[in-house]
Motif scaffolding. Structure first.
Motif, PDB file in Angstrom:
ATOM      1  N   LEU A 193       0.759  -1.255  -0.031  1.00  0.00           N
ATOM      2  CA  LEU A 193       0.029  -0.003   0.014  1.00  0.00           C
ATOM      3  C   LEU A 193       0.849   1.203  -0.105  1.00  0.00           C
ATOM      4  N   ARG A 194       0.749   2.032  -1.070  1.00  0.00           N
ATOM      5  CA  ARG A 194       1.755   3.079  -1.183  1.00  0.00           C
ATOM      6  C   ARG A 194       0.758   4.110  -1.734  1.00  0.00           C
ATOM      7  N   PRO A 195       0.392   5.337  -0.930  1.00  0.00           N
ATOM      8  CA  PRO A 195      -0.576   6.398  -1.606  1.00  0.00           C
ATOM      9  C   PRO A 195       0.326   7.269  -2.439  1.00  0.00           C
ATOM     10  N   THR A 196      -0.403   7.663  -3.392  1.00  0.00           N
ATOM     11  CA  THR A 196       0.321   8.422  -4.513  1.00  0.00           C
ATOM     12  C   THR A 196       0.506   9.860  -3.645  1.00  0.00           C
ATOM     13  N   PRO A 197       1.942  10.243  -3.782  1.00  0.00           N
ATOM     14  CA  PRO A 197       2.633  11.257  -3.030  1.00  0.00           C
ATOM     15  C   PRO A 197       1.735  12.637  -3.285  1.00  0.00           C
ATOM     16  N   ASP A 198       2.000  13.613  -2.536  1.00  0.00           N
ATOM     17  CA  ASP A 198       1.213  14.850  -2.724  1.00  0.00           C
ATOM     18  C   ASP A 198       1.585  15.619  -3.827  1.00  0.00           C
ATOM     19  N   ARG A 199       2.678  15.582  -4.227  1.00  0.00           N
ATOM     20  CA  ARG A 199       3.431  16.449  -5.282  1.00  0.00           C
ATOM     21  C   ARG A 199       2.506  15.845  -6.620  1.00  0.00           C
ATOM     22  N   VAL A 200       2.688  14.312  -6.704  1.00  0.00           N
ATOM     23  CA  VAL A 200       2.061  13.766  -7.817  1.00  0.00           C
ATOM     24  C   VAL A 200       0.786  14.137  -7.958  1.00  0.00           C
ATOM     25  N   ARG A 201      -0.063  14.054  -6.807  1.00  0.00           N
ATOM     26  CA  ARG A 201      -1.553  14.297  -6.784  1.00  0.00           C
ATOM     27  C   ARG A 201      -1.952  15.779  -7.185  1.00  0.00           C
ATOM     28  N   GLU A 202      -0.990  16.490  -6.629  1.00  0.00           N
ATOM     29  CA  GLU A 202      -1.362  18.038  -7.105  1.00  0.00           C
ATOM     30  C   GLU A 202      -1.151  18.300  -8.718  1.00  0.00           C
ATOM     31  N   THR A 203      -0.247  17.454  -9.261  1.00  0.00           N
ATOM     32  CA  THR A 203      -0.063  17.714 -10.742  1.00  0.00           C
ATOM     33  C   THR A 203      -1.019  16.849 -11.383  1.00  0.00           C
ATOM     34  N   VAL A 204      -1.484  15.785 -10.925  1.00  0.00           N
ATOM     35  CA  VAL A 204      -2.413  15.003 -11.548  1.00  0.00           C
ATOM     36  C   VAL A 204      -3.908  15.705 -11.603  1.00  0.00           C
ATOM     37  N   PHE A 205      -4.297  16.318 -10.413  1.00  0.00           N
ATOM     38  CA  PHE A 205      -5.337  16.984 -10.373  1.00  0.00           C
ATOM     39  C   PHE A 205      -5.669  18.165 -11.175  1.00  0.00           C
ATOM     40  N   ASN A 206      -4.354  19.014 -11.213  1.00  0.00           N
ATOM     41  CA  ASN A 206      -4.295  20.059 -12.211  1.00  0.00           C
ATOM     42  C   ASN A 206      -4.719  19.647 -13.508  1.00  0.00           C
ATOM     43  N   TRP A 207      -4.213  18.556 -14.087  1.00  0.00           N
ATOM     44  CA  TRP A 207      -4.240  18.044 -15.493  1.00  0.00           C
ATOM     45  C   TRP A 207      -5.787  17.732 -15.592  1.00  0.00           C
ATOM     46  N   ILE A 208      -6.205  17.003 -14.456  1.00  0.00           N
ATOM     47  CA  ILE A 208      -7.721  16.495 -14.571  1.00  0.00           C
ATOM     48  C   ILE A 208      -8.553  17.714 -14.664  1.00  0.00           C
ATOM     49  N   ASN A 209      -8.230  18.729 -13.524  1.00  0.00           N
ATOM     50  CA  ASN A 209      -9.470  20.036 -13.863  1.00  0.00           C
ATOM     51  C   ASN A 209      -9.364  20.876 -15.070  1.00  0.00           C
ATOM     52  N   HIS A 210      -7.887  20.846 -15.791  1.00  0.00           N
ATOM     53  CA  HIS A 210      -8.017  21.361 -17.231  1.00  0.00           C
ATOM     54  C   HIS A 210      -8.870  20.784 -18.133  1.00  0.00           C
ATOM     55  N   GLN A 211      -8.817  19.545 -17.956  1.00  0.00           N
ATOM     56  CA  GLN A 211      -9.522  18.507 -19.080  1.00  0.00           C
ATOM     57  C   GLN A 211     -10.995  18.684 -18.881  1.00  0.00           C
ATOM     58  N   LEU A 212     -11.435  18.989 -17.334  1.00  0.00           N
ATOM     59  CA  LEU A 212     -12.911  18.972 -17.017  1.00  0.00           C
ATOM     60  C   LEU A 212     -13.339  20.314 -17.269  1.00  0.00           C
ATOM     61  N   VAL A 253      -8.168   8.247 -18.206  1.00  0.00           N
ATOM     62  CA  VAL A 253      -8.054   7.277 -17.443  1.00  0.00           C
ATOM     63  C   VAL A 253      -6.686   7.746 -16.823  1.00  0.00           C
ATOM     64  N   TYR A 254      -6.535   7.645 -15.283  1.00  0.00           N
ATOM     65  CA  TYR A 254      -5.077   8.156 -14.826  1.00  0.00           C
ATOM     66  C   TYR A 254      -4.424   6.831 -14.384  1.00  0.00           C
ATOM     67  N   ALA A 255      -3.177   6.585 -15.068  1.00  0.00           N
ATOM     68  CA  ALA A 255      -2.615   5.285 -14.737  1.00  0.00           C
ATOM     69  C   ALA A 255      -0.971   5.614 -14.008  1.00  0.00           C
ATOM     70  N   GLU A 256      -0.952   4.880 -13.112  1.00  0.00           N
ATOM     71  CA  GLU A 256       0.285   4.960 -12.244  1.00  0.00           C
ATOM     72  C   GLU A 256       1.217   3.682 -12.383  1.00  0.00           C
ATOM     73  N   THR A 257       2.467   3.686 -12.598  1.00  0.00           N
ATOM     74  CA  THR A 257       3.079   2.339 -12.806  1.00  0.00           C
ATOM     75  C   THR A 257       4.655   2.541 -12.254  1.00  0.00           C
ATOM     76  N   GLY A 258       5.277   1.463 -12.084  1.00  0.00           N
ATOM     77  CA  GLY A 258       6.722   1.449 -11.453  1.00  0.00           C
ATOM     78  C   GLY A 258       7.583   1.525 -12.781  1.00  0.00           C
ATOM     79  N   GLU A 259       7.246   1.191 -14.070  1.00  0.00           N
ATOM     80  CA  GLU A 259       8.023   1.527 -15.164  1.00  0.00           C
ATOM     81  C   GLU A 259       7.341   2.284 -16.598  1.00  0.00           C
ATOM     82  N   ALA A 260       8.210   2.724 -17.258  1.00  0.00           N
ATOM     83  CA  ALA A 260       7.705   3.640 -18.097  1.00  0.00           C
ATOM     84  C   ALA A 260       6.727   2.725 -19.056  1.00  0.00           C
ATOM     85  N   LEU A 261       5.403   3.298 -19.797  1.00  0.00           N
ATOM     86  CA  LEU A 261       4.711   2.768 -20.600  1.00  0.00           C
ATOM     87  C   LEU A 261       5.583   2.809 -21.880  1.00  0.00           C
ATOM     88  N   PRO A 262       5.418   1.758 -22.802  1.00  0.00           N
ATOM     89  CA  PRO A 262       6.246   1.490 -24.101  1.00  0.00           C
ATOM     90  C   PRO A 262       5.496   2.647 -25.204  1.00  0.00           C
TER      91      PRO A 262
END
Length: 214
Positions: A43-62, A170-179
């Motif tokens: 269990l590893r919560p998405t870090p604050d900095r990542v969440r802030e960036t992601v929700f800025n992205w989503i807010n722009h899209q919405l 879709v927001y996707a979080e992963t431990g390695e880069a998507l190809p």
């Protein structure tokens, strides 16, 4: 007389343990609220900095139109993503986890916040997506932050179009880069990464289905 140990007693085998960890909601009605995080392996919560960036992205899209957007958090874990969406005024947030202790913690945090727009389900994510599709349920934003080592992203992403509203994200979080720079594997076919970033060892993406001209 025997001296009592000052060390805290260990929980019974199999009992859930609450770690001295918390997640902080970073925006919206519950900004700065702290929620306890279950002490569970992986269990590893998405870090604050990542969440802030992601929700800025989503807010722009919405376009800031949160109150008509429905969210699905398929591997909710700590609930950091789902509660953040709910705090910002999402019409509905459905949080899903397959572990009983995790869902009980999510329910407790929902009740603490009096979050009427949050629904918590204990279910297997893959099975649930198929069930939701069969019932015609669709969402505007889907969060996919599965355990990194189990290959779940490759299994569940191809199922998401069936439960995604037109123009959905879709927001996707992963431990390695998507190809994305090579020929796309079958499980990524049809998706565009409209935003992408990396923080430490975490890669994260905002994905959208290709717009096919008719």
């Amino acid at each position: 007389m025997q001296k009592k140990s000052s060390k805290p007693s260990k929980p019974a085998h199999g009992a859930p343990r609450l770690a001295p960890r918390q997640v902080r909601i970073i925006g919206g009605a519950w900004k700065r609220a702290l929620l306890p995080v279950l002490d569970a392996e992986g269990l590893r919560p998405t870090p604050d900095r990542v969440r802030e960036t992601v929700f800025n992205w989503i807010n722009h899209q919405l376009g800031g139109d949160w109150d008509s957007a429905s969210f699905l958090d398929l591997f909710a874990g700590s609930g950091a993503l789902g509660f953040e969406a709910a705090s910002r005024g999402a019409a509905s947030v459905t949080m899903v986890d397959s572990h009983g202790a995790a869902t009980r913690q999510l329910e407790a945090n929902r009740d603490k916040l009096k979050a009427g727009n949050v629904k918590v389900l204990r279910a297997d994510a893959l099975a649930l997506v198929k069930d939701l599709a069969a019932r015609g349920q669709r969402f505007d934003v889907i969060f996919l932050d599965p355990p990194y080592q189990l290959g779940l992203l490759t299994q569940i992403l191809p199922l998401c179009p069936a439960i995604l509203n037109e123009g959905g994200l879709v927001y996707a979080e992963t431990g390695e880069a998507l190809p994305l720079d090579a020929e796309l594997p079958e499980w990524l076919a049809g998706w565009d990464a409209i935003r992408a970033d990396k923080a430490g060892m975490v890669y994260y993406y905002l994905l959208k289905l290709n717009q096919v001209d008719t």
